[in-house]
Design a protein around this motif. Structure first.
Motif, PDB file in Angstrom:
ATOM      1  N   ALA B  24       0.822  -1.207   0.000  1.00  0.00           N
ATOM      2  CA  ALA B  24       0.000   0.000   0.000  1.00  0.00           C
ATOM      3  C   ALA B  24       0.857   1.258   0.000  1.00  0.00           C
ATOM      4  N   ASN B  25       2.078   1.130   0.513  1.00  0.00           N
ATOM      5  CA  ASN B  25       2.932   2.318   0.654  1.00  0.00           C
ATOM      6  C   ASN B  25       4.205   2.197  -0.159  1.00  0.00           C
ATOM      7  N   ILE B  26       4.158   1.405  -1.234  1.00  0.00           N
ATOM      8  CA  ILE B  26       5.394   1.089  -1.948  1.00  0.00           C
ATOM      9  C   ILE B  26       6.069   2.332  -2.519  1.00  0.00           C
ATOM     10  N   ALA B  27       5.286   3.387  -2.726  1.00  0.00           N
ATOM     11  CA  ALA B  27       5.864   4.604  -3.303  1.00  0.00           C
ATOM     12  C   ALA B  27       6.935   5.215  -2.405  1.00  0.00           C
ATOM     13  N   ILE B  28       6.916   4.861  -1.113  1.00  0.00           N
ATOM     14  CA  ILE B  28       7.951   5.370  -0.206  1.00  0.00           C
ATOM     15  C   ILE B  28       9.327   4.890  -0.649  1.00  0.00           C
ATOM     16  N   TRP B  29       9.394   3.623  -1.055  1.00  0.00           N
ATOM     17  CA  TRP B  29      10.695   3.060  -1.416  1.00  0.00           C
ATOM     18  C   TRP B  29      10.980   3.207  -2.895  1.00  0.00           C
ATOM     19  N   PHE B  30       9.937   3.143  -3.701  1.00  0.00           N
ATOM     20  CA  PHE B  30      10.145   3.197  -5.151  1.00  0.00           C
ATOM     21  C   PHE B  30       9.408   4.371  -5.747  1.00  0.00           C
ATOM     22  N   PRO B  31      10.105   5.490  -5.814  1.00  0.00           N
ATOM     23  CA  PRO B  31       9.436   6.726  -6.242  1.00  0.00           C
ATOM     24  C   PRO B  31       8.945   6.665  -7.689  1.00  0.00           C
ATOM     25  N   PHE B  32       9.362   5.668  -8.441  1.00  0.00           N
ATOM     26  CA  PHE B  32       8.863   5.607  -9.814  1.00  0.00           C
ATOM     27  C   PHE B  32       7.366   5.341  -9.817  1.00  0.00           C
ATOM     28  N   LEU B  33       6.881   4.853  -8.697  1.00  0.00           N
ATOM     29  CA  LEU B  33       5.450   4.602  -8.615  1.00  0.00           C
ATOM     30  C   LEU B  33       4.711   5.830  -8.108  1.00  0.00           C
ATOM     31  N   LYS B  34       5.239   6.984  -8.436  1.00  0.00           N
ATOM     32  CA  LYS B  34       4.592   8.208  -8.004  1.00  0.00           C
ATOM     33  C   LYS B  34       4.342   9.037  -9.256  1.00  0.00           C
ATOM     34  N   ILE B  35       3.098   9.386  -9.484  1.00  0.00           N
ATOM     35  CA  ILE B  35       2.788  10.212 -10.638  1.00  0.00           C
ATOM     36  C   ILE B  35       2.715  11.655 -10.168  1.00  0.00           C
ATOM     37  N   THR B  36       3.527  12.519 -10.769  1.00  0.00           N
ATOM     38  CA  THR B  36       3.429  13.922 -10.385  1.00  0.00           C
ATOM     39  C   THR B  36       2.694  14.674 -11.475  1.00  0.00           C
ATOM     40  N   TYR B  37       1.749  15.447 -11.067  1.00  0.00           N
ATOM     41  CA  TYR B  37       1.103  16.329 -12.027  1.00  0.00           C
ATOM     42  C   TYR B  37       0.656  17.581 -11.296  1.00  0.00           C
ATOM     43  N   GLY B  38       0.864  18.714 -11.946  1.00  0.00           N
ATOM     44  CA  GLY B  38       0.508  19.975 -11.312  1.00  0.00           C
ATOM     45  C   GLY B  38       1.269  20.156 -10.016  1.00  0.00           C
ATOM     46  N   ALA B  39       0.547  20.547  -8.990  1.00  0.00           N
ATOM     47  CA  ALA B  39       1.198  20.832  -7.720  1.00  0.00           C
ATOM     48  C   ALA B  39       1.376  19.569  -6.892  1.00  0.00           C
ATOM     49  N   GLY B  40       0.446  18.651  -7.016  1.00  0.00           N
ATOM     50  CA  GLY B  40       0.485  17.494  -6.136  1.00  0.00           C
ATOM     51  C   GLY B  40       1.005  16.261  -6.824  1.00  0.00           C
ATOM     52  N   SER B  41       1.102  15.198  -6.066  1.00  0.00           N
ATOM     53  CA  SER B  41       1.491  13.940  -6.670  1.00  0.00           C
ATOM     54  C   SER B  41       0.607  12.849  -6.098  1.00  0.00           C
ATOM     55  N   VAL B  42       0.265  11.903  -6.955  1.00  0.00           N
ATOM     56  CA  VAL B  42      -0.557  10.788  -6.512  1.00  0.00           C
ATOM     57  C   VAL B  42       0.327   9.572  -6.373  1.00  0.00           C
ATOM     58  N   PRO B  43       0.575   9.119  -5.139  1.00  0.00           N
ATOM     59  CA  PRO B  43       1.379   7.921  -5.011  1.00  0.00           C
ATOM     60  C   PRO B  43       0.586   6.706  -5.480  1.00  0.00           C
ATOM     61  N   LEU B  44       1.173   5.973  -6.395  1.00  0.00           N
ATOM     62  CA  LEU B  44       0.487   4.765  -6.841  1.00  0.00           C
ATOM     63  C   LEU B  44       0.716   3.686  -5.804  1.00  0.00           C
ATOM     64  N   SER B  45      -0.258   2.827  -5.643  1.00  0.00           N
ATOM     65  CA  SER B  45      -0.057   1.769  -4.668  1.00  0.00           C
ATOM     66  C   SER B  45      -0.233   0.416  -5.323  1.00  0.00           C
ATOM     67  N   LEU B  46       0.455  -0.550  -4.749  1.00  0.00           N
ATOM     68  CA  LEU B  46       0.304  -1.927  -5.222  1.00  0.00           C
ATOM     69  C   LEU B  46      -0.619  -2.687  -4.278  1.00  0.00           C
ATOM     70  N   GLN B  47      -1.467  -1.935  -3.558  1.00  0.00           N
ATOM     71  CA  GLN B  47      -2.309  -2.550  -2.548  1.00  0.00           C
ATOM     72  C   GLN B  47      -3.203  -3.648  -3.135  1.00  0.00           C
ATOM     73  N   THR B  48      -3.904  -3.301  -4.221  1.00  0.00           N
ATOM     74  CA  THR B  48      -4.795  -4.280  -4.833  1.00  0.00           C
ATOM     75  C   THR B  48      -4.000  -5.494  -5.303  1.00  0.00           C
ATOM     76  N   PHE B  49      -2.827  -5.222  -5.879  1.00  0.00           N
ATOM     77  CA  PHE B  49      -2.022  -6.332  -6.376  1.00  0.00           C
ATOM     78  C   PHE B  49      -1.607  -7.258  -5.237  1.00  0.00           C
ATOM     79  N   PHE B  50      -1.254  -6.680  -4.097  1.00  0.00           N
ATOM     80  CA  PHE B  50      -0.834  -7.533  -2.983  1.00  0.00           C
ATOM     81  C   PHE B  50      -2.015  -8.298  -2.391  1.00  0.00           C
ATOM     82  N   ALA B  51      -3.200  -7.689  -2.416  1.00  0.00           N
ATOM     83  CA  ALA B  51      -4.385  -8.431  -1.952  1.00  0.00           C
ATOM     84  C   ALA B  51      -4.633  -9.617  -2.882  1.00  0.00           C
TER      85      ALA B  51
END
Lengths: 265, 203
Positions: B24-51
């Protein structure tokens, strides 16, 4: 990853709130969730505010810690408040600017929904700050006990909760090590096509999964070697028991609930 | 639940609870899973995949049980949910239904993989897709209910579904992308650890 990240934000203390039985704390929170949705006039909300701030004051936990819990959601609260402020048109106009009227009911509804979240989050944060995760685990096990009748494995849930709690910091360090080790080997997950980036997940996921399964196997072997056979005949290191404080809390809670019920229309 | 879980199942489940948290928090270690757009960024999560992974590796029973433990730990206040959030209040947020749905996600994927005689990439992709559908078919109505009842903001199911569409596409790409790697992951795991109660041994 930064080391400052603490798992479980327990703040040690000797206050009344710290000493309340964790089972009672969980029950209070459940009752409070219902109460928050039952409040329907200004005074009932005021009494809920009083309840929450009295608990915060009794816990003697610095307010800054408590407001940290609000950080991720304050914007949801504000957006909801604004939405009701401008959409709801009941009662008299209070202010109007730029041709937008703000009505009495809009303010009340917006404020009451914002209040719900504000109070719920503060109380839930207070639970986390004043109770160790292990104590919560014990409380969950005790409270779920009735489910044993329908053969729901309550003991196993509590056991798995405590094992996971123990492994969370270990695995976070492990992730740190793996990502650094693979970076040192030249793994680059910031460039390339989408497909290549997904492939870069493999050298990260596989070491993680393998090391975690090894840990699980070791622990299972250790458990079997020590004769673990489920719940039967197992004694507890930490026993939960109600003390004087708990009875005082129960009485004041009942007084509060009765007066709350009478205040609301 | 007639059969008690064995110690190795219990420890595997516990370990998977932590893996769900890391996913759920993989973006902490692997920033490539973070989409930046505009001012904010949406951390992508592998939560569903791990479930989904929990369902496939642990089977439908232990998998869904593991997710229940994960939700309880989060409810107890340990920051295991996405973006390191936790607490009972998370369940009444609009996203709370997606957390509940992970129980079904693990069960559905586990069921599909257990039923197939010879799991191959097609079965894994089908199971993953079924899991993803369970995620959104439970999560979206819950989100609509939460917005209407908790936040008292009127939102119809259709509007809710339209609002969730971009997220669904995002999760579809990520989860399916990760699912393509499944045979490789599972193949290497079975070499290392034979005690993993996969679909082949549990039934």
């Amino acid at each position: 990853m930064n080391q400052s990240l603490i798992i479980g934000q327990y703040v040690p203390g000797e206050s009344v709130v710290h000493k309340i039985d964790p089972r009672l704390k969980l029950i209070i929170i459940f009752i409070f969730v219902i109460a928050v949705f039952m409040a329907n006039n200004i005074w009932s909300y005021v009494s809920l505010y009083f309840f929450v701030f009295a608990s915060v004051a009794l816990s003697r936990i610095p307010v800054a810690y408590i407001f940290k819990g609000l950080k991720p959601v304050w914007w949801i609260i504000i957006i909801t408040f604004m939405f009701h402020l401008f959409i709801n048109s009941g009662g008299n106009v209070i202010v109007s600017f730029l041709g937008i009227n703000v009505y009495e009911q809009g303010v009340f509804q917006g404020a009451s929904i914002a209040t719900r979240f504000f109070l719920l989050i503060i109380l839930a944060t207070l639970l986390t700050l004043s109770t160790t995760p292990i104590a919560v685990t014990d409380a969950v096990e005790a409270l779920l006990k009735p489910l044993k009748k329908v053969r729901f494995p309550v003991h196993e849930i509590a056991l798995m909760m405590s094992i996971s709690l123990r492994f969370i910091p270990t695995f976070m360090q492990e992730m740190d090590k793996i990502s650094k080790a693979q970076a040192a080997r030249g793994l680059d997950y910031t460039k390339g096509k989408l497909k290549d980036r997904f492939k870069a997940l493999l050298p990260l996921l596989i070491p993680l999964l393998i090391s975690s399964f090894k840990r699980a196997e070791d622990l299972a072997l250790a458990m079997e070697a020590r004769g673990y056979q489920g719940e039967e005949g197992r004694t507890k290191l930490r026993q939960l028991s109600f003390s004087k404080i708990d009875y005082i809390v129960i009485i004041s809670l009942i007084v509060f609930l009765v007066s709350f019920y009478m205040i609301r229309v | 639940m007639k059969r008690k879980f064995s110690p190795s199942e219990l420890t595997l489940g516990s370990v998977f609870v932590v893996l769900l948290m890391i996913g759920a928090n993989i973006a902490i270690w692997f920033p490539f899973l973070k989409i930046t757009y505009g001012a904010g960024s949406v951390p992508l999560s592998l939560q569903t995949f791990f479930a989904i992974l929990a369902g496939i590796i642990l089977g439908r029973k232990l998998g869904s049980f593991t997710v229940i433990v994960y939700l309880l730990i989060g409810a107890a206040g340990v920051p295991v949910f996405a973006e390191m959030s936790s607490g009972l209040q998370t369940f009444i947020y609009p996203t709370g239904g997606f957390l509940f749905s992970f129980i079904a996600v693990a069960w559905v994927t586990g069921y599909i993989v257990e039923k197939s005689q010879n799991p191959n990439i097609k079965v894994y992709l089908a199971a993953t897709f079924a899991g993803l559908m369970a995620n959104y078919l439970i999560g979206t109505p819950f989100m609509v209910a939460s917005t209407n009842l908790v936040f008292e903001v009127p939102l119809t199911l259709t509007q809710g579904a339209i609002a969730m569409l971009p997220f669904f596409i995002k999760d579809f790409v990520i989860t399916m992308g990760a699912a393509i790697l499944l045979p490789k992951i599972l193949g290497r795991l079975s070499v290392v650890n034979s005690s993993i109660p996969t679909h082949n041994t549990s039934q």
